[in-house]
Scaffold this motif. Structure first.
Motif, PDB file in Angstrom:
ATOM      1  N   GLN A 162       0.895  -1.213  -0.013  1.00  0.00           N
ATOM      2  CA  GLN A 162       0.002   0.041   0.022  1.00  0.00           C
ATOM      3  C   GLN A 162       0.910   1.194  -0.096  1.00  0.00           C
ATOM      4  O   GLN A 162       0.714   2.252  -0.642  1.00  0.00           O
ATOM      5  N   LEU A 163       2.122   1.163   0.649  1.00  0.00           N
ATOM      6  CA  LEU A 163       2.942   2.505   0.768  1.00  0.00           C
ATOM      7  C   LEU A 163       3.483   2.562  -0.493  1.00  0.00           C
ATOM      8  O   LEU A 163       3.934   3.849  -0.788  1.00  0.00           O
ATOM      9  N   LEU A 164       3.745   1.530  -1.235  1.00  0.00           N
ATOM     10  CA  LEU A 164       4.660   1.628  -2.689  1.00  0.00           C
ATOM     11  C   LEU A 164       3.757   2.294  -3.474  1.00  0.00           C
ATOM     12  O   LEU A 164       4.306   2.956  -4.390  1.00  0.00           O
ATOM     13  N   ASN A 165       2.453   2.599  -3.375  1.00  0.00           N
ATOM     14  CA  ASN A 165       1.454   3.455  -4.174  1.00  0.00           C
ATOM     15  C   ASN A 165       2.038   4.925  -4.208  1.00  0.00           C
ATOM     16  O   ASN A 165       1.509   5.651  -4.840  1.00  0.00           O
ATOM     17  N   ARG A 166       2.747   5.161  -2.891  1.00  0.00           N
ATOM     18  CA  ARG A 166       2.952   6.663  -2.562  1.00  0.00           C
ATOM     19  C   ARG A 166       4.316   6.810  -3.387  1.00  0.00           C
ATOM     20  O   ARG A 166       5.367   6.179  -3.146  1.00  0.00           O
ATOM     21  N   ARG A 167       4.333   7.990  -3.969  1.00  0.00           N
ATOM     22  CA  ARG A 167       5.654   8.423  -4.498  1.00  0.00           C
ATOM     23  C   ARG A 167       6.517   9.153  -3.376  1.00  0.00           C
ATOM     24  O   ARG A 167       6.208  10.109  -2.785  1.00  0.00           O
ATOM     25  N   VAL A 168       7.706   8.454  -2.871  1.00  0.00           N
ATOM     26  CA  VAL A 168       8.759   8.964  -1.912  1.00  0.00           C
ATOM     27  C   VAL A 168       9.974   9.081  -2.173  1.00  0.00           C
ATOM     28  O   VAL A 168      10.459   8.620  -3.593  1.00  0.00           O
ATOM     29  N   GLY A 169      10.719   9.995  -1.682  1.00  0.00           N
ATOM     30  CA  GLY A 169      11.942  10.302  -2.061  1.00  0.00           C
ATOM     31  C   GLY A 169      12.542  11.812  -2.483  1.00  0.00           C
ATOM     32  O   GLY A 169      11.555  12.730  -2.158  1.00  0.00           O
ATOM     33  N   THR A 170      13.514  11.954  -3.010  1.00  0.00           N
ATOM     34  CA  THR A 170      14.042  13.267  -3.240  1.00  0.00           C
ATOM     35  C   THR A 170      14.225  13.494  -4.642  1.00  0.00           C
ATOM     36  O   THR A 170      14.835  12.600  -5.409  1.00  0.00           O
ATOM     37  N   TYR A 171      13.392  14.385  -5.649  1.00  0.00           N
ATOM     38  CA  TYR A 171      13.458  14.025  -6.813  1.00  0.00           C
ATOM     39  C   TYR A 171      14.726  14.062  -7.657  1.00  0.00           C
ATOM     40  O   TYR A 171      14.805  13.312  -8.674  1.00  0.00           O
ATOM     41  N   GLY A 172      15.831  14.589  -7.264  1.00  0.00           N
ATOM     42  CA  GLY A 172      17.224  14.601  -8.114  1.00  0.00           C
ATOM     43  C   GLY A 172      17.716  13.280  -7.950  1.00  0.00           C
ATOM     44  O   GLY A 172      18.716  12.901  -8.626  1.00  0.00           O
ATOM     45  N   TYR A 173      17.294  12.311  -6.900  1.00  0.00           N
ATOM     46  CA  TYR A 173      17.760  11.088  -6.597  1.00  0.00           C
ATOM     47  C   TYR A 173      16.943   9.985  -6.899  1.00  0.00           C
ATOM     48  O   TYR A 173      16.949   8.716  -6.864  1.00  0.00           O
ATOM     49  N   MET A 174      15.644  10.166  -7.443  1.00  0.00           N
ATOM     50  CA  MET A 174      14.594   9.227  -7.768  1.00  0.00           C
ATOM     51  C   MET A 174      14.703   8.461  -8.720  1.00  0.00           C
ATOM     52  O   MET A 174      15.060   9.165  -9.932  1.00  0.00           O
ATOM     53  N   SER A 175      14.545   7.284  -8.857  1.00  0.00           N
ATOM     54  CA  SER A 175      14.700   6.472 -10.018  1.00  0.00           C
ATOM     55  C   SER A 175      13.376   6.640 -11.100  1.00  0.00           C
ATOM     56  O   SER A 175      12.491   7.152 -10.693  1.00  0.00           O
ATOM     57  N   PRO A 176      13.647   6.258 -12.201  1.00  0.00           N
ATOM     58  CA  PRO A 176      12.639   6.398 -13.439  1.00  0.00           C
ATOM     59  C   PRO A 176      11.124   5.683 -12.810  1.00  0.00           C
ATOM     60  O   PRO A 176      10.188   6.308 -12.964  1.00  0.00           O
ATOM     61  N   GLU A 177      11.438   4.589 -12.055  1.00  0.00           N
ATOM     62  CA  GLU A 177      10.228   3.986 -11.876  1.00  0.00           C
ATOM     63  C   GLU A 177       9.677   4.443 -10.764  1.00  0.00           C
ATOM     64  O   GLU A 177       8.455   4.457 -10.452  1.00  0.00           O
ATOM     65  N   GLN A 178      10.460   5.022  -9.744  1.00  0.00           N
ATOM     66  CA  GLN A 178       9.925   6.064  -8.748  1.00  0.00           C
ATOM     67  C   GLN A 178       9.099   7.055  -9.052  1.00  0.00           C
ATOM     68  O   GLN A 178       8.221   7.424  -8.533  1.00  0.00           O
ATOM     69  N   LEU A 179       9.683   7.579 -10.087  1.00  0.00           N
ATOM     70  CA  LEU A 179       8.668   8.925 -10.898  1.00  0.00           C
ATOM     71  C   LEU A 179       7.687   8.402 -11.849  1.00  0.00           C
ATOM     72  O   LEU A 179       6.675   9.045 -12.157  1.00  0.00           O
ATOM     73  N   GLN A 180       7.457   6.892 -11.833  1.00  0.00           N
ATOM     74  CA  GLN A 180       6.528   6.361 -12.708  1.00  0.00           C
ATOM     75  C   GLN A 180       6.649   6.663 -14.136  1.00  0.00           C
ATOM     76  O   GLN A 180       5.664   6.864 -15.036  1.00  0.00           O
ATOM     77  N   LEU A 181       8.160   6.799 -14.631  1.00  0.00           N
ATOM     78  CA  LEU A 181       8.308   6.949 -15.893  1.00  0.00           C
ATOM     79  C   LEU A 181       8.460   5.761 -16.678  1.00  0.00           C
ATOM     80  O   LEU A 181       8.057   5.559 -17.902  1.00  0.00           O
ATOM     81  N   SER A 182       8.814   4.681 -16.003  1.00  0.00           N
ATOM     82  CA  SER A 182       9.299   3.425 -16.457  1.00  0.00           C
ATOM     83  C   SER A 182       8.024   2.759 -16.717  1.00  0.00           C
ATOM     84  O   SER A 182       6.968   2.788 -15.745  1.00  0.00           O
ATOM     85  N   SER A 183       7.827   1.806 -17.804  1.00  0.00           N
ATOM     86  CA  SER A 183       6.724   1.163 -18.135  1.00  0.00           C
ATOM     87  C   SER A 183       6.798  -0.141 -17.328  1.00  0.00           C
ATOM     88  O   SER A 183       5.910  -1.095 -17.469  1.00  0.00           O
TER      89      SER A 183
END
Length: 303
Positions: A162-183
């Motif tokens: 459930q928590l994984l559905n929330r975007r967390v982290g710091t933008y300059g260090y977030m992975s593409p999948e954290q940013l939901q860019l990745s398919s």
């Protein structure tokens, strides 16, 4: 009797709260770091998660992890307590250096310390998800310790999903999948920490950011631009060339092999990134190769 008290100024800001200098009155006023958690972090799902994961964090015992030692209430606020590291953060250290770049030896040593800390966290089936220089402390001996476990999550379990559905982290260090860019809908959560590690090591090499995003739109555009200039059939080599160019522009011509290494951490496809074990193995090999070359050079001079 109250065990902990806030005794000094704010030391920094972390996920979900500020960190202050404090004292442990049960241990003769020993100095500690006390993180006062934001009110929002005490609500519902996260409050339960926090208590469980702080218990996990308090069990983490490693020389490069500054784990939570207690969770308690101080001045009517939910707080976590950690060992005090009094030499600031990796971010502070790099900022103070300015144009004075670290040596190759220092780069590899610091990178190995961080990677060993991440490996220990991953080996305990946990993922940090907000790795950055501000969350890496420098202790009195100059060693690095990963801290701020406000975004820590287990690699399995319904509560964590459930928590994984929330975007967390710091933008300059977030992975593409954290940013939901990745398919890639299914991936190892550990790979997000690997991407962040790549960003951190790049910063250690040249004392400036790889990505300097402060919001979601900027972060997406920066990573899209970074990936757009690579070739899908040979992406690692393309990324390596881009990093080498930035290294050379910063006056670094002695760490091209580290650029090759970073290309395997900064893969857009999380399944193609190095595992933490492979990353540590590669760093140790580079350190050993550097040592062997130095020894060989000394022998040639001697003879």
């Amino acid at each position: 009797m109250t065990r902990y008290v806030v005794s000094g100024p704010k030391l920094g800001e972390g996920s979900y709260g500020n960190v202050y200098l404090g004292k442990d009155l049960y241990h003769y006023g020993k100095s500690v770091a006390i993180k006062q958690l934001d009110n929002g972090s005490r609500d519902g799902l996260y409050a339960n998660q926090l208590r469980e994961l702080c218990a996990s964090g308090s069990m983490l015992q490693h020389k490069h992890v500054n784990a939570v030692t207690d969770i308690t209430t101080v001045e009517n606020k939910l707080c976590t307590v950690m060992t005090l590291c009094d030499r600031g953060t990796l971010f502070d250290m790099l900022s103070k250096r300015g144009s004075r770049l670290l040596s190759r030896h220092e780069i590899l040593n610091y990178s190995i310390q961080i990677t060993e800390g991440i490996k220990y966290i991953h080996d305990n089936n946990l993922v940090h998800r907000d790795l950055k220089p501000e969350n890496i402390l420098v202790d009195s001996s100059g060693s690095l310790k990963i801290t701020d476990f406000g975004t820590l999550v287990r690699t399995s379990g319904s509560l964590d999903s459930q928590l994984l559905n929330r975007r967390v982290g710091t933008y300059g260090y977030m992975s593409p999948e954290q940013l939901q860019l990745s398919s890639h809908s299914s991936y190892s959560m550990k790979s997000t920490d690997i991407w962040s590690l790549g960003c951190i090591i790049f910063e250690i090499c040249v004392c400036h950011y790889l990505f300097n995003s402060t919001n979601l739109d900027e972060a997406c555009k920066e990573i899209q631009a970074f990936v757009a200039q690579t070739f899908p059939f040979d992406r690692a080599e393309s990324i390596s060339r881009r990093i080498k160019t930035q290294f050379h522009d910063s006056g670094r011509h002695d760490i091209d092999d580290i650029a090759d290494f970073l290309s395997n951490l900064l893969e857009f496809d999380p399944s193609a990134r190095f595992t933490i074990d492979k990353a540590l193995e590669s760093l140790l090999n580079m350190k050993n190769s550097t040592y062997n070359l130095e020894v060989q050079g000394h022998k040639q001079i001697f003879f």
